[in-house]
Design an enzyme around this catalytic site. Structure first.
Site, short mmCIF file in Angstrom:
data_model
loop_
_atom_site.label_atom_id
_atom_site.label_comp_id
_atom_site.label_asym_id
_atom_site.label_seq_id
_atom_site.Cartn_x
_atom_site.Cartn_y
_atom_site.Cartn_z
CB ILE A 54 -0.95 0.04 1.22
CG1 ILE A 54 -0.15 0.20 2.52
CG2 ILE A 54 -1.84 -1.19 1.24
CD1 ILE A 54 -1.01 0.49 3.74
CB SER A 55 0.19 4.82 -0.49
OG SER A 55 -0.03 4.70 -1.87
CB THR A 107 3.33 8.56 -0.63
OG1 THR A 107 3.21 7.54 0.35
CG2 THR A 107 4.43 9.52 -0.23
CB ALA A 108 1.78 10.40 -5.48
CG HIS A 151 4.51 3.32 -10.45
ND1 HIS A 151 5.11 3.11 -9.24
CD2 HIS A 151 3.20 2.99 -10.29
CE1 HIS A 151 4.21 2.65 -8.38
NE2 HIS A 151 3.05 2.58 -9.00
#
Length: 280
Positions: A54-55, A107-108, A151
């Site tokens: 996960i993030s 997070t991004a 990514h």
């Protein structure tokens, strides 16, 4: 044992040996491949998986049932998300604009909102969640005004004739001095966390010592990605923090989540709980 991670090269590289019975003493794994927005949602339900990627931003929603593992994730420098636009512009022009993001619990997204609080004076418009591989075409085709990408988009956005408005990784490192916590590996608290940690580390070591062994598996699941881009992706996201978060890694995670809690972007949680899995 149920295991969920993305089809991205860094994940398939890390888990190849583990899920192909190349690590002694491990159970059979039922593997599901899912985009990060899906896994961030699944993390709220402890029946979804035993182990999942996960993030880091989604940890506050998952920490009741899952523990953060000290290995297998993505954390580093020079690997941050990018904000892309069709034409060259500046941050102030994002006011009122439609922004495509890969997940509102990523997070991004946290980095983007923290950056925008500093750089964009007005309110931005609608945040549109879409799979990360659809974001660049959406920006190119004018369906959205800007896109937050992760990514391999770092290596391929030029192919879409897009412009980088900002590198959120560079901004975060300059602003805080810490590396960027992107993807976390979590496991159910009821499991043998120490054994799982050892299995994942062994899988990473196997991949490092046998770099060609996982290539077919990586390319099978990568989305129309060349071997060169896949290798660049792995080189960027698999590093010393993938083997062990260490004090530097944990401090970076605590800093990110602490700042996000102050900004009321995520629910509150006890940050001391993050290191639970490192001592079991």
């Amino acid at each position: 044992m149920k295991l969920i991670y993305s089809p991205c090269p860094n994940d398939t590289y890390i888990f190849h040996a583990l899920v192909h019975h190349l690590i002694p003493g491990t159970p059979d794994f039922d593997v599901t491949y899912a985009d990060i927005d899906i896994t961030n949602g699944l993390a709220m339900n402890s029946e979804s998986a035993d182990i999942m990627k996960i993030s880091y931003a989604a940890l506050p929603w998952a920490h009741k049932d899952y523990v953060l593992l000290p290995c297998g994730g993505a954390l580093g420098r020079g690997c941050g998300p990018l904000v892309l636009t069709k034409e060259e512009t500046n941050p102030q022009n994002l006011t009122g604009k439609r922004i495509a993001v890969p997940s509102e619990r990523s997070t991004a997204y946290l980095l983007f909102r923290l950056w925008a609080a500093q750089k964009v004076s007005g309110e931005m418009g609608e945040m549109i969640v879409m799979p990360f591989h659809e974001i660049m075409p959406a920006v190119r085709d004018g369906k959205v005004d800007a896109g937050l990408v992760i990514h391999e988009a770092r290596f391929t956005y030029h192919e879409y004739n897009l412009h980088m408005l900002t590198d959120l990784g560079e901004w975060w490192e300059e602003d805080t001095g810490t590396p960027i916590p992107l993807g976390a590996i979590i496991a159910k608290r009821t499991l043998d966390v120490k054994s799982i940690t050892n299995w994942i580390r062994a899988s990473i070591y196997y991949a490092m010592e046998n770099p060609k062994a996982s290539l077919d598996y990586i390319l099978e699941h990568a989305q129309e990605m060349s071997p060169e881009v896949a290798k660049s992706h792995i080189d960027l996201y698999v590093n010393e923090f993938s083997l062990n978060l260490g004090d530097t890694g944990y401090a970076a995670i605590e800093f990110l989540l602490g700042r996000a809690m102050e900004a009321e972007l995520i629910p509150t949680m006890d940050l001391t709980d993050l290191r639970w899995g490192n001592g079991k």
